[in-house]
Design a protein around this motif. Structure first.
Motif, mmCIF file in Angstrom:
data_model
loop_
_atom_site.group_PDB
_atom_site.id
_atom_site.type_symbol
_atom_site.label_atom_id
_atom_site.label_comp_id
_atom_site.label_asym_id
_atom_site.label_seq_id
_atom_site.Cartn_x
_atom_site.Cartn_y
_atom_site.Cartn_z
ATOM 1 N N SER A 213 0.837 -1.209 0.000
ATOM 2 C CA SER A 213 0.000 0.000 0.000
ATOM 3 C C SER A 213 0.872 1.260 0.000
ATOM 4 O O SER A 213 0.492 2.272 -0.593
ATOM 5 N N ASN A 217 0.912 4.291 -2.846
ATOM 6 C CA ASN A 217 0.582 5.657 -2.420
ATOM 7 C C ASN A 217 1.513 6.633 -3.148
ATOM 8 O O ASN A 217 2.641 6.883 -2.719
ATOM 9 N N GLN A 510 -1.504 1.249 8.230
ATOM 10 C CA GLN A 510 -0.641 2.009 7.328
ATOM 11 C C GLN A 510 -0.363 3.411 7.863
ATOM 12 O O GLN A 510 0.771 3.910 7.784
#
Length: 523
Positions: A213, A217, A510
Motif C-alpha cells: 500500500s 501511495n 498504514q
C-alpha cells in the motif's frame, strides 16, 4: 535488457529504474522483457568458474553494459561476496548418496537472503553515488527511503546490506512475536542512524500488505523516494539464480563428471526449496528457463500450504481461520499466505497456457497481464482464483510440491543429528531446511547417483535454536546446552543482551507506519 510489469501497463523500464522502483506503478512486479538463454557453450565455459565469476556471467545477461559497465559490475559482485565466510560462498554438502544440502547461510546474517541483499545494498549505493556525483549541498542530493517487510531473515540481511550507506534510510517492519529471538536481535541491535525497525502487531501478511500500500501511495512514494528490498525487487531474484548454476557445477565437479557428457545427461536433479514468499524457488525457475539442466523444482511448504494446494489443484485459495489463515509454525519465515513472487510465475503460466491461441503474438504479453490482474483481484476480493486445467498442467511440467507438519520437521532434524546409518555423518539443520528435506524424501523416494536431490538450506540452525531443542527434547543422550555451544557461531555471543532500538506499533495500520517513517526522517 528492458523490464515490464506482470500487470501489463508498465513497459520499457531500464534495470536501474526497475530496481529503484521495486513495485510497478500498476501494482505488478517487474520481469525481464524476455528470459535470456545461457550461452550455447555454458556447460563447458562456466564449469570451473568461481561463484563470483559465475555471478558476473549470469548478471551480465540481464544488465546491459551501457547501464553498468562490466568492470563496475565485477566490482559490485566482488564487494558483495567479500563478506561471506566460506570461499565457495554457497557450498554444496553431501549428506548421503543422492541427497545434497546447498548451504546458503554463510553470509553476514547467516541466512540465504544475504546472497541477494549484499548485492542489492551495493547496487543502491552505486546508483546513488552516480546520481549525486558533484552535488555537495545535502538538500539537493538524491536520497532513497528503503522500506521492507520481513518474516525473519530479509530484515536483518537488508539491514546488514544497507547500514551506514550515505543518502539512504532503511525501515523494516516485522510481526511482533512472530520472528525468532535471534532474528529480532539481529535486526534491532543494529544502531546505525539510517536503520529503523518497526514491530507491528499482526502477521507477516499484514506487514506485506502495508508495504504494497505504501508503494501504491503516489504522494508518499514520491515525497520519500521509496525503494524496495523485499523479493518484489527484481534484483533479489536475479542474484539468487546464480547459486542454482553454481550448485550444478559443484555437483559435477564433486563426482568428476564432465558437463555435457552422457554421464551428466543421465542425472536427474530435483531442487527442494522451503518456500514462503516464492522468491527463492522462482530464481530456480529462471535458471531452468535459461537452460540449467533441472528435472523438477519442489515447492516445500509448512502448515501454510496455499502453494502446495495450488500445485495440486490449480486453485489458489486462502484458508479460513485466525489471522486470515496464517498458522504459526516452527519455520516462521514460511508463515505466509499470499506469496508476492508467485505473481511472476503466474504471468509466465498465463502467457503460455491461459492466453487464447487466436490472440495476435504482439498482444499476448498484455493479455497475460490482464489475466494475472484478474486473478490477483479475485484473490484479494474473493480469497481465491482458479487458473484452470491447462495452467496447472503447464505448472506441473517443472514444479512439484509437498507440505510438512511441525512434527515431521522435528523428526527430520532429529534423524539427521542422530543418523541410524553409521556411514552417515551427523548434520544439524534449521527447521526451514528440515521442511525442504522432509518434502524431498516424501516426493522423491528414490535418491541415488542418478536421482539427485539438492535441498536448499536457508538459515543457520543457531537462528532457530528453539526448534532444534524441541526436536531433541526426548533424547536423553544429548545435553542441549552443551550441544548448542558447538553449533552456535561466535558472532551470536552477547547478541541477546545487546542494546536495541525498535518502534512498536500495536496494530497493522498504514497510517501508523507512515507516522513513524515521517517522524524518523525529520531527525
Amino acid at each position: 535488457m528492458q523490464y515490464k510489469s506482470t500487470r501489463g501497463q508498465a513497459t520499457n523500464y531500464t534495470f536501474e529504474k526497475a530496481v529503484l522502483a521495486g513495485l510497478s506503478p500498476d501494482g505488478g512486479l517487474f520481469i525481464p522483457q524476455s528470459i535470456p538463454q545461457a550461452p550455447a557453450d555454458f556447460l563447458t565455459k562456466w564449469a570451473n568458474l568461481s561463484f563470483q565469476e559465475l555471478a558476473l556471467e549470469v548478471l551480465s545477461l540481464y544488465i546491459d553494459s551501457s547501464e553498468i559497465p562490466r568492470e563496475d559490475l565485477k566490482d559490485l559482485v566482488d564487494r558483495s561476496y567479500a563478506t561471506f565466510r566460506h570461499s565457495d560462498i554457497t557450498p554444496l554438502h553431501k549428506i548421503k548418496d543422492g541427497l545434497y544440502i546447498l548451504e546458503l547461510f554463510h553470509g553476514p546474517t547467516f541466512a540465504f537472503k544475504d546472497v541477494a541483499l549484499q548485492f542489492v545494498g551495493n547496487l543502491f549505493e552505486y546508483f546513488l553515488k552516480r546520481k549525486n556525483a558533484g552535488i555537495e549541498n545535502p538538500a539537493d542530493r538524491h536520497k532513497i527511503t528503503v522500506v521492507g517487510a520481513t518474516s525473519g531473515d530479509t530484515g536483518s540481511a537488508a539491514i546488514y546490506g544497507l547500514r551506514n550507506k550515505k543518502d539512504l534510510d532503511v525501515f523494516i517492519m516485522f510481526p511482533t512475536g512472530r520472528v525468532s529471538p535471534i532474528q529480532e536481535a539481529q535486526m534491532t541491535s543494529v544502531l546505525d542512524k539510517n536503520v529503523h525497525n518497526i514491530s507491528v502487531g499482526g502477521t507477516f501478511d499484514d506487514c506485506q500488505d502495508i508495504l504494497k500500500s505504501l508503494f501504491a501511495n503516489d504522494d508518499f512514494m514520491q515525497k520519500y523516494n521509496l525503494g524496495a528490498v523485499n523479493s518484489i525487487n527484481w534484483a533479489r531474484i536475479l542474484a539468487q539464480t546464480v547459486y542454482y548454476f553454481h550448485s550444478y557445477f559443484s555437483l559435477l565437479r564433486s563426482r568428476n563428471i564432465t558437463p555435457g557428457s552422457t554421464e551428466a545427461q543421465k542425472i536427474q536433479i530435483t531442487y527442494s526449496v522451503p518456500t514462503g514468499n516464492f522468491g527463492d524457488i522462482l530464481a530456480g525457475y529462471y535458471a531452468h528457463q535459461m537452460g540449467l539442466p533441472t528435472s523438477k523444482l519442489l515447492v516445500a511448504t509448512n502448515a501454510n500450504d496455499i502453494l502446495y494446494r495450488f500445485f495440486c489443484s490449480g486453485v489458489c485459495e486462502k484458508s479460513v481461520g485466525e489471522d486470515g489463515g496464517v498458522h504459526e509454525t516452527l519455520s516462521p519465515a514460511m508463515d505466509i499466505v499470499v506469496s508476492s513472487n508467485f505473481e511472476r510465475l503466474l504471468w509466465y503460466l498465463a502467457r503460455d497456457a491461459a492466453v487464447e491461441a487466436s490472440v495476435p503474438e504482439a498482444e499476448k504479453d498484455l493479455k497475460a497481464g490482464q489475466i494475472v490482474d484478474g486473478w490477483m483481484q479475485d484473490l484479494k476480493q474473493k480469497g481465491r482464483f482458479d487458473t484452470g486445467a491447462k495452467v496447472l498442467a503447464e505448472a506441473k511440467r517443472i514444479f512439484d510440491a509437498g507440505h510438512v507438519s511441525d512434527e515431521e520437521t522435528c523428526a527430520t532434524i532429529r534423524e539427521y543429528i542422530l543418523p541410524k546409518d553409521a556411514s552417515q555423518a551427523p548434520y544439524v539443520m534449521d527447521p526451514h531446511t528440515a521442511v525442504g528435506v522432509t518434502a524431498a524424501n516424501a516426493v522423491v523416494p528414490q535418491q541415488d547417483s542418478q536421482h539427485v536431490v539438492i535441498s536448499l538450506s536457508t538459515a543457520h540452525p543457531a537462528k532457530f535454536s528453539e526448534a532444534v531443542e524441541r526436536a531433541l527434547k526426548d533424547e536423553p543422550s544429548i545435553n542441549f546446552a552443551e550441544f548448542f555451544k558447538t553449533v552456535s557461531p561466535k558472532e551470536f555471543e552477547g547478541l541477546m543482551t545487546a542494546e536495541r532500538r525498535v518502534t512498536v506499533i500495536p496494530r497493522a495500520d498504514q497510517a501508523l507506519v507512515i507516522e513513524v517513517i515521517a517522524k524518523e526522517l525529520q531527525h
